[in-house]
Design an enzyme around this catalytic site. Structure first.
Site, PDB file in Angstrom:
ATOM      1  N   TYR A  53      -4.900   4.601   0.388  1.00  0.00           N
ATOM      2  CA  TYR A  53      -5.989   3.733  -0.078  1.00  0.00           C
ATOM      3  C   TYR A  53      -5.648   3.012  -1.375  1.00  0.00           C
ATOM      4  O   TYR A  53      -6.449   2.943  -2.290  1.00  0.00           O
ATOM      5  CB  TYR A  53      -7.287   4.532  -0.240  1.00  0.00           C
ATOM      6  CG  TYR A  53      -7.669   5.359   0.954  1.00  0.00           C
ATOM      7  CD1 TYR A  53      -7.465   4.891   2.253  1.00  0.00           C
ATOM      8  CD2 TYR A  53      -8.226   6.622   0.805  1.00  0.00           C
ATOM      9  CE1 TYR A  53      -7.802   5.654   3.361  1.00  0.00           C
ATOM     10  CE2 TYR A  53      -8.579   7.383   1.901  1.00  0.00           C
ATOM     11  CZ  TYR A  53      -8.364   6.908   3.179  1.00  0.00           C
ATOM     12  OH  TYR A  53      -8.713   7.675   4.275  1.00  0.00           O
ATOM     13  N   HIS A  54      -4.436   2.436  -1.414  1.00  0.00           N
ATOM     14  CA  HIS A  54      -3.992   1.711  -2.595  1.00  0.00           C
ATOM     15  C   HIS A  54      -3.543   0.286  -2.258  1.00  0.00           C
ATOM     16  O   HIS A  54      -2.464  -0.150  -2.681  1.00  0.00           O
ATOM     17  CB  HIS A  54      -2.841   2.455  -3.285  1.00  0.00           C
ATOM     18  CG  HIS A  54      -3.199   3.821  -3.749  1.00  0.00           C
ATOM     19  ND1 HIS A  54      -2.258   4.828  -3.904  1.00  0.00           N
ATOM     20  CD2 HIS A  54      -4.386   4.372  -4.101  1.00  0.00           C
ATOM     21  CE1 HIS A  54      -2.862   5.924  -4.324  1.00  0.00           C
ATOM     22  NE2 HIS A  54      -4.156   5.668  -4.441  1.00  0.00           N
ATOM     23  N   PRO A  55      -4.324  -0.495  -1.519  1.00  0.00           N
ATOM     24  CA  PRO A  55      -3.918  -1.871  -1.243  1.00  0.00           C
ATOM     25  C   PRO A  55      -3.865  -2.668  -2.542  1.00  0.00           C
ATOM     26  O   PRO A  55      -4.672  -2.473  -3.444  1.00  0.00           O
ATOM     27  CB  PRO A  55      -5.026  -2.383  -0.312  1.00  0.00           C
ATOM     28  CG  PRO A  55      -6.230  -1.570  -0.670  1.00  0.00           C
ATOM     29  CD  PRO A  55      -5.676  -0.204  -0.990  1.00  0.00           C
ATOM     30  N   ASP A 102       0.852  -1.181   0.000  1.00  0.00           N
ATOM     31  CA  ASP A 102       0.000   0.000   0.000  1.00  0.00           C
ATOM     32  C   ASP A 102       0.893   1.238   0.000  1.00  0.00           C
ATOM     33  O   ASP A 102       2.099   1.163   0.252  1.00  0.00           O
ATOM     34  CB  ASP A 102      -0.906  -0.011   1.247  1.00  0.00           C
ATOM     35  CG  ASP A 102      -1.998   1.049   1.225  1.00  0.00           C
ATOM     36  OD1 ASP A 102      -2.332   1.533   0.112  1.00  0.00           O
ATOM     37  OD2 ASP A 102      -2.521   1.394   2.296  1.00  0.00           O
ATOM     38  N   HIS A 103       0.284   2.376  -0.312  1.00  0.00           N
ATOM     39  CA  HIS A 103       0.966   3.663  -0.225  1.00  0.00           C
ATOM     40  C   HIS A 103       0.518   4.395   1.040  1.00  0.00           C
ATOM     41  O   HIS A 103      -0.660   4.360   1.397  1.00  0.00           O
ATOM     42  CB  HIS A 103       0.627   4.542  -1.431  1.00  0.00           C
ATOM     43  CG  HIS A 103       1.158   4.030  -2.725  1.00  0.00           C
ATOM     44  ND1 HIS A 103       0.520   4.240  -3.924  1.00  0.00           N
ATOM     45  CD2 HIS A 103       2.280   3.312  -3.023  1.00  0.00           C
ATOM     46  CE1 HIS A 103       1.214   3.672  -4.899  1.00  0.00           C
ATOM     47  NE2 HIS A 103       2.280   3.114  -4.373  1.00  0.00           N
TER      48      HIS A 103
END
Length: 564
Positions: free
Chosen positions: A472-474, A298-299
Site C-alpha cells: 500500500y505504498h503507491p 509500489d512495494h
C-alpha cells in the site's frame, strides 16, 4: 462576482499526510487565508484512533477510496487492492503507523534524477523539524515537532520480538540502534507514529492544533472535480458538496495534495496529462504533460509464517473476550496491546552484493494472520512481512472519463522486470535462513508459508505470483525533475510545468520510491514544500554521516561499516 466566502489565498486539495501539514504551516501566517478541501469526513472513530484496530478502517468504504488495479499480467492476472485514505488525515489515518524515513541514498537519488536540492542533507532538517522522537534529539532526530514517534510497548510484551533480532545477528547481519538515524541497515526496534497510545496521524499532529485559526477553513466531504484556470494560471477548483457543484478561488496558489492516485487524476481531469489519456477520456487538452500518471511505483510484500511452539503469539488474542479486554484497557489508560501496531521489531537488509543501501524490509509480527485481522490457522504462530523495496518495474494510472466519481485505470506492472523477480527469489531464501537461526529454535514450528516444498526458482516464482500483496505504498506519479526531462511533471519547487500558480505536494512527486513505509518521507516533503511556498530561507545542508557496509560492493551482508 465571486463570493468572499469562497475566496482564499491558498487552496489545498486533500487533508491527508501532506495536506494537513501544508494547511497547518501555511496558516501560521495570520495574513493569509487557507482552504483545505477533503473528500472524507471526521477521523474521530475509535477504529482510527486505537492503533491495534488498524485493519478495520482500511476495510471500510467510509474511510477508504477502495481503488483496485487492472489484472496484473505478471501476477497471474490478479487484481490488487490499492487502499487510499478518504478521511481527515488521509492515509495516515488508516495506515499501519510504521515510521520509516527511507535511506539517505534513496533521497540522494531524487537529486541525481534531476530534483535539484532534494538530497538527504537538505531534507534532514525537515525530518527533524517534523518529529518528536521519544528518545530525544540528536544529530538525526527531532524533539519538538508535531509528529510523535515512539517504539510502541518497547518489545516488552512478547519475547518473539527480541528473538527475531537475535536471529538476524546470528545470520551475520548488524544491529541498528536507530534505523531512522545514522544506520538503517540491520535489525532493531520498529518506530511508529503513536502518541500516548493513540494513532498520531497528520490530522492529530498538524491539523487539529491549527483548526481553531480564523484564517483556516476546513471543508470536508467535498469531491474536487477539476481546476479552474484564467489563461495559463490556476485560480481555483470546482468541487461537489452535498450534490451541488461549488467553486473556490485562490489568489496565490492551488496545491494538490490528493495523493499519488488522486493528484494525477485531478490534473488529468483538468486537461494536464498525456494527450492520448485526455483524448480517450474526452477531456480538452490544456497542457501535454506525458508524465502525469506515469512512473507508478509500489512495494510488494508476503507473509512468511511459522507455527509457534510456545503459547505466546497474538493468535491467542483474537477472541471476543480477549479483544474486549484489550479494548477496555486502551479506553481506560491508552496502554497495553491496544496501544501498538504490533510491529515492534524490524530489519533492513541488502538482498545482494553491489547495493550501497538496503533494498529489503522486514516487519516482524508475533502472530500469524492477514493484514485484515483474520487468523491464518488455529493455534499459535508468528510471521514477517517482507519484500524488496526498490522495484525496477513501473506502472501507470489514467482517468477513464471526465466523471470525478469514476475509478481510474491502474496498472502497476508488478514483477515486469527480471531483476524484481530475482530479488524475490533472493528475499525468500534469505528470509528462510534468518528465521532458521538458533534464536528461533524454542519457538519455531512448521513453516506454514511459503512451505518447505517452495525451494526452486520456479516454485518461488509461482508462489510469489500467487501470494504477494501490495504494501500500500503507491507513489511517484507526478514526479519532480529537471527541465530537460519530458516525464518530469514538476520542477524542484513542486510547481506544475506548463501552468502557473499550481503545485503538487504529496507522495506522487517522489522521483523514485524510498526503502520503507512512505508516510514519513511524505510528511517531510510537505514540511519542506511549505517553506518553499512561503518563500522562507531554507536551512543549510547538514553534515550528518550515514553508515554503509564497508564491503557493500562484494558482500551481501556485513557487520562492519564505513561512513557515507
Amino acid at each position: 462576482m465571486r463570493n468572499p466566502e469562497s475566496q482564499f489565498d491558498y487552496i489545498v486539495v486533500g487533508a491527508g499526510s501532506a495536506g494537513c501539514v501544508l494547511a497547518a504551516r501555511l496558516s501560521e501566517d495570520p495574513s493569509v487565508n487557507v482552504a483545505l478541501l477533503e473528500a472524507g469526513g471526521s477521523d474521530k472513530s475509535i477504529y482510527i484512533q486505537m492503533p491495534t484496530a488498524l485493519s478495520i478502517p482500511m476495510n471500510m468504504d467510509k474511510y477508504n477510496w477502495g481503488f483496485e488495479s487492472q489484472p496484473e499480467p505478471h501476477l497471474d492476472n490478479r487484481r490488487m487492492d490499492c487502499p487510499r485514505g478518504k478521511v481527515l488525515g488521509g492515509s495516515s489515518s488508516i495506515n499501519g503507523m510504521v515510521f520509516v524515513r527511507g535511506h539517505a541514498c534513496d533521497i540522494n537519488a531524487w537529486e541525481r534524477s534531476g530534483a535539484a536540492g532534494w538530497n538527504y542533507q537538505s531534507c534532514l532538517p525537515y525530518y527533524k523539524k517534523m518529529e518528536t522522537w521519544i528518545e530525544g534529539a540528536d544529530d538525526y532526530r527531532g524533539d519538538s515537532g508535531p509528529l510523535a514517534v515512539c517504539t510502541g510497548n518497547d518489545m516488552k510484551l512478547n519475547p518473539l520480538y527480541k528473538s527475531f533480532i537475535q536471529a538476524g545477528v546470528q545470520a551475520g547481519y548488524p544491529t541498528t540502534r536507530d534505523y531512522n538515524g545514522y544506520q538503517q541497515e540491520g535489525f532493531g526496534q520498529m518506530h511508529m507514529s503513536v502518541k500516548g497510545g493513540v494513532r498520531w496521524s497528520t490530522a492529530n499532529a498538524y491539523l487539529k492544533p491549527a483548526s481553531h485559526r480564523s484564517n483556516l477553513t476546513i471543508i470536508p466531504n467535498t469531491l474536487v472535480d477539476q481546476l479552474i484556470f484564467d489563461g495559463e494560471r490556476a485560480i481555483g477548483v470546482r468541487y461537489i458538496s452535498a450534490g451541488r457543484q461549488m467553486k473556490a478561488f485562490a489568489d496565490a496558489e492551488v496545491i494538490l495534495s490528493a495523493g499519488s492516485i488522486g493528484s494525477p487524476m485531478v490534473l488529468q481531469r483538468s486537461g494536464i496529462g498525456p494527450v492520448n489519456v485526455l483524448n480517450d477520456a474526452k477531456v480538452n487538452v490544456r497542457f501535454d504533460s506525458p508524465g502525469v500518471g506515469e512512473n507508478l511505483q509500489d512495494h510488494l510484500e508476503v507473509y512468511f509464517q511459522y507455527r509457534c511452539k510456545q503459547p505466546v503469539s497474538l493468535n491467542r488474542k483474537l477472541g471476543l473476550v480477549s479483544k474486549g479486554m484489550i479494548g477496555a484497557q486502551w479506553l481506560i489508560s491508552k496502554s497495553g496491546l491496544g496501544a501498538t501496531n504490533h510491529f515492534e521489531s524490524c530489519a533492513f537488509i541488502r538482498s545482494r552484493a553491489g547495493l550501497q543501501s538496503p533494498n529489503v524490509q522486514y516487519h516482524f509480527l508475533p502472530g500469524a494472520m492477514r493484514y485484515d485481522g483474520r487468523a491464518a490457522f488455529a493455534g499459535d504462530g508468528y510471521q514477517v512481512h517482507v519484500g524488496p523495496n526498490n522495484p525496477w518495474s513501473r506502472g501507470k494510472l489514467a482517468i477513464t472519463s471526465n466523471d470525478p466519481r469514476a475509478k481510474p485505470f491502474i496498472q502497476f506492472n508488478y514483477l515486469q522486470q527480471s531483476q524484481d523477480v530475482q530479488d524475490w527469489r533472493d528475499t525468500i531464501r534469505l528470509t528462510r535462513e534468518i528465521l532458521g537461526q538458533p534464536a528461533m529454535d524454542d519457538f519455531r514450528g512448521d513453516e506454514i508459508q511459503p512451505g518447505d516444498d517452495i525451494e526452486s526458482d520456479e516454485a518461488i516464482d509461482r508462489w510469489v505470483r500467487q501470494n504477494v500483496e501490495s504494501a500500500y505504498h503507491p507513489s511517484c506519479t507526478a514526479k519532480m525533475g529537471g527541465e530537460g526531462d519530458s516525464m518530469a511533471v514538476l520542477d524542484e519547487q513542486c510547481r506544475v510545468r506548463g501552468v502557473a500558480n499550481l503545485r503538487v505536494v504529496d507522495s506522487s512527486i517522489f522521483p523514485s520510491i524510498t526503502n520503507g513505509n512512505l508516510n514519513g518521507p511524505t510528511i517531510m516533503v510537505a514540511e519542506r514544500a511549505a517553506d518553499i511556498i512561503k518563500g522562507s530561507v531554507l536551512p543549510a545542508e547538514q553534515n550528518a554521516k550515514v553508515w554503509i557496509a564497508e564491503d557493500w560492493d562484494s558482500k551481501q551482508r556485513s557487520m562492519a561499516g564505513i561512513e557515507l
